[in-house]
Design an enzyme around this catalytic site. Structure first.
Site, PDB file in Angstrom:
ATOM      1  N   ASP A 204       0.862  -1.182   0.000  1.00 54.63           N
ATOM      2  CA  ASP A 204       0.000   0.000   0.000  1.00 54.63           C
ATOM      3  C   ASP A 204       0.902   1.236   0.000  1.00 54.63           C
ATOM      4  OD1 ASP A 204       1.079   0.273   2.531  1.00 54.63           O
ATOM      5  OD2 ASP A 204      -0.834   0.264   3.591  1.00 54.63           O
ATOM      6  N   ASP A 206       1.379   4.782   2.356  1.00 55.22           N
ATOM      7  CA  ASP A 206       0.950   5.355   3.637  1.00 55.22           C
ATOM      8  C   ASP A 206       1.358   6.828   3.729  1.00 55.22           C
ATOM      9  OD1 ASP A 206       0.355   2.612   5.046  1.00 55.22           O
ATOM     10  OD2 ASP A 206       2.395   2.396   4.281  1.00 55.22           O
ATOM     11  N   ASP A 296      -3.296   4.307   2.862  1.00 52.71           N
ATOM     12  CA  ASP A 296      -3.624   4.625   4.251  1.00 52.71           C
ATOM     13  C   ASP A 296      -3.291   6.084   4.523  1.00 52.71           C
ATOM     14  OD1 ASP A 296      -4.511   2.114   5.004  1.00 52.71           O
ATOM     15  OD2 ASP A 296      -2.562   1.458   5.758  1.00 52.71           O
TER      16      ASP A 296
HETATM   17  P1  GTP Z   1       4.178  -2.529   3.078  1.00 52.98           P
HETATM   18  O1  GTP Z   1       2.998  -1.629   3.054  1.00 52.98           O
HETATM   19  O2  GTP Z   1       3.802  -3.968   2.992  1.00 52.98           O
HETATM   20  O3  GTP Z   1       5.218  -2.162   2.089  1.00 52.98           O
HETATM   21  O4  GTP Z   1       4.904  -2.374   4.495  1.00 52.98           O
HETATM   22  P2  GTP Z   1       4.718  -1.233   5.574  1.00 52.98           P
HETATM   23  O5  GTP Z   1       5.880  -1.300   6.483  1.00 52.98           O
HETATM   24  O6  GTP Z   1       4.418   0.081   4.933  1.00 52.98           O
HETATM   25  O7  GTP Z   1       3.466  -1.769   6.389  1.00 52.98           O
HETATM   26  P3  GTP Z   1       2.038  -1.124   6.693  1.00 52.98           P
HETATM   27  O8  GTP Z   1       1.558  -0.256   5.612  1.00 52.98           O
HETATM   28  O9  GTP Z   1       1.155  -2.271   7.062  1.00 52.98           O
HETATM   29  O10 GTP Z   1       2.268  -0.300   8.018  1.00 52.98           O
HETATM   30  C1  GTP Z   1       3.073   0.865   8.061  1.00 52.98           C
HETATM   31  C2  GTP Z   1       3.334   1.247   9.473  1.00 52.98           C
HETATM   32  O11 GTP Z   1       2.141   1.628  10.126  1.00 52.98           O
HETATM   33  C3  GTP Z   1       3.919   0.110  10.311  1.00 52.98           C
HETATM   34  O12 GTP Z   1       4.945   0.634  11.086  1.00 52.98           O
HETATM   35  C4  GTP Z   1       2.804  -0.308  11.232  1.00 52.98           C
HETATM   36  O13 GTP Z   1       3.315  -0.706  12.474  1.00 52.98           O
HETATM   37  C5  GTP Z   1       2.018   0.963  11.356  1.00 52.98           C
HETATM   38  N1  GTP Z   1       0.608   0.672  11.594  1.00 52.98           N
HETATM   39  C6  GTP Z   1      -0.213  -0.060  10.827  1.00 52.98           C
HETATM   40  N2  GTP Z   1      -1.448  -0.107  11.357  1.00 52.98           N
HETATM   41  C7  GTP Z   1      -1.404   0.627  12.486  1.00 52.98           C
HETATM   42  C8  GTP Z   1      -2.372   0.991  13.484  1.00 52.98           C
HETATM   43  O14 GTP Z   1      -3.527   0.596  13.431  1.00 52.98           O
HETATM   44  N3  GTP Z   1      -1.956   1.824  14.490  1.00 52.98           N
HETATM   45  C9  GTP Z   1      -0.676   2.280  14.553  1.00 52.98           C
HETATM   46  N4  GTP Z   1      -0.342   3.093  15.555  1.00 52.98           N
HETATM   47  N5  GTP Z   1       0.251   1.950  13.641  1.00 52.98           N
HETATM   48  C10 GTP Z   1      -0.102   1.137  12.629  1.00 52.98           C
HETATM   49 MN    MN Z   2       2.650   0.351   3.830  1.00 53.61          MN
HETATM   50 MN    MN Z   3      -0.475   0.699   5.603  1.00 54.35          MN
END
Ligand code: GTP
Ligand code: MN
Ligand code: MN
Length: 372
Positions: A204, A206, A296
């Protein structure tokens, strides 16, 4: 053995937040095997085992060279008996029978396919498997009731399971910046998650959004979402208002009612530009003019920005280890909103990630070295 060879013995600190973990992983064969076991544990609802395998994999990711012998691992933390057995098998025969059997297992394959649907968690997937639903075709044919997120997830399954590239992330960023600039001039949009850590692809994209004047960010998310929707950029969205409020007594008290920290899970309809690899997963009649991308969005007040930035940059294990370090080693409580010091009974302020690491008594680790 007759010959004696010099073999490097590795050693590394025990918390992932004490280590520098780049994307340059010298032990991918080992960490892939351990990560698969972690994934299976998580998909089976065994989170404790999942964390143990994630920690083991992370310790190996931080090593400067490939491991060739088990005897090199004396100073490497977090390796339990199970992980060591898997490492031994892979070092000796190139593969772990347990991991290979898992890869072929019908249940694991079904869990992967079903939880690969946006909106479908471990519990739902497990229930469907219990009802004999193992594939997308069986799911479509047997028609259990799907919620709105799951319907969007199933409709855009191929797109959402195709990795998002950096160019696509940049294109999404341009849209989010236009949206933020239009509904709240001066708003600041920051790329977080895996792309901030330097990853080339992600599941995704973020973003963290704030405004330099405290309070101006209040109510931003609904405006942002309605702008994006009116411009045709949203295939799905769900906004959660977060009710974070600092309690004078510290974070153990339940937070109450102020909606100041909001999150939106969405699926963007991203136009495919020429030259950005518009080959698509379409199939029916050539490249499609757009693809679905998971996005996100998080909004934070500027006073919490550094904590939100640190908390949402990841990796997930790095975050978990930071919080564990804060609690176990410092008697502090770290969240994406704040850092509370139990010894001094007060919140510690920070306007940068560097200051938070300093409060925690840790050397600063930049995002590109948080790939634990
Ligand atoms: P990919 O998207 O797979 O490339 O990996 P990513 O590291 O970007 O993972 P992800 O998008 O799932 O999450 C990004 C960050 O947001 C990570 O550090 C998670 O710990 C954090 N995160 C995800 N969901 C939540 C949540 O509900 N609350 C909080 N506080 N942090 C979150
Ligand atoms: Mn991500
Ligand atoms: Mn995410």
């Amino acid at each position: 053995k007759l010959q004696t060879e010099e073999v490097e013995v590795f050693s590394t600190p025990s918390y992932a937040c004490q280590r520098r973990t780049t994307l340059d992983n010298h032990n991918a064969v080992l960490t892939d095997a351990l990560s698969l076991l972690a994934e299976n544990a998580e998909l089976s609802g065994e989170d404790g085992r999942g964390v143990a395998f994630r920690r083991a994999a992370a310790a190996l990711k931080a090593l400067p060279l490939p491991v060739t012998r088990l005897t090199q691992l004396g100073g490497v933390p977090c390796l339990g008996g199970h992980s060591l057995r898997v490492i031994k098998d892979v070092l000796e025969s190139g593969a772990s029978p347990e991991v290979e059997a898992l890869r072929r297992s019908e249940r694991f394959k079904a869990l992967k396919v079903l939880t690969g649907i946006f909106g479908v968690g471990v519990k739902t997937a497990g229930r469907w498997i219990g009802e004999g639903i193992l594939t997308l075709r069986q799911l479509r044919d047997s028609g259990p009731t799907l919620n709105r997120a799951q319907r969007a997830g199933l409709r855009h399954y191929d797109d959402l399971n195709r990795p998002v590239g950096r160019a696509e992330a940049a294109a999404v960023a341009a849209v989010v910046e236009a949206a933020a600039g239009s509904v709240l001039p001066g708003a600041r949009v920051t790329l977080i998650g895996g792309f901030r850590r330097g990853k080339q692809t992600g599941h995704d994209v973020d973003f963290l959004i704030t405004h330099p004047e405290e309070g101006r960010e209040a109510g931003l998310m609904p405006k942002l979402v309605s702008w994006l929707d009116s411009q045709g950029f949203l295939l799905y969205q769900k906004t959660n208002s977060n009710s974070y409020l600092e309690a004078a007594e510290g974070p153990a008290r339940p937070a109450s009612n102020m909606d100041r920290f909001e999150r939106c899970f969405s699926v963007f309809k991203l136009p495919e530009e020429a030259g950005r690899g518009g080959a698509g997963a379409g199939g029916e009649g050539g490249p499609r003019p757009w693809r679905a991308v998971r996005v996100d969005l998080v909004v934070s007040p500027v006073s919490q920005f550094a904590f939100a930035l640190l908390g949402w940059t990841g990796s997930k294990l790095f975050e978990r280890e930071l919080r564990r370090w804060a609690g176990h080693e410092m008697n502090m409580c770290l969240s994406s909103h704040a850092l509370y010091d139990h010894r001094q009974s007060r919140y510690l302020r920070a306007s940068s990630e560097e200051e938070i690491f300093a409060h925690l008594g840790l050397e600063y680790i930049p995002p590109s070295e948080r790939n634990a």
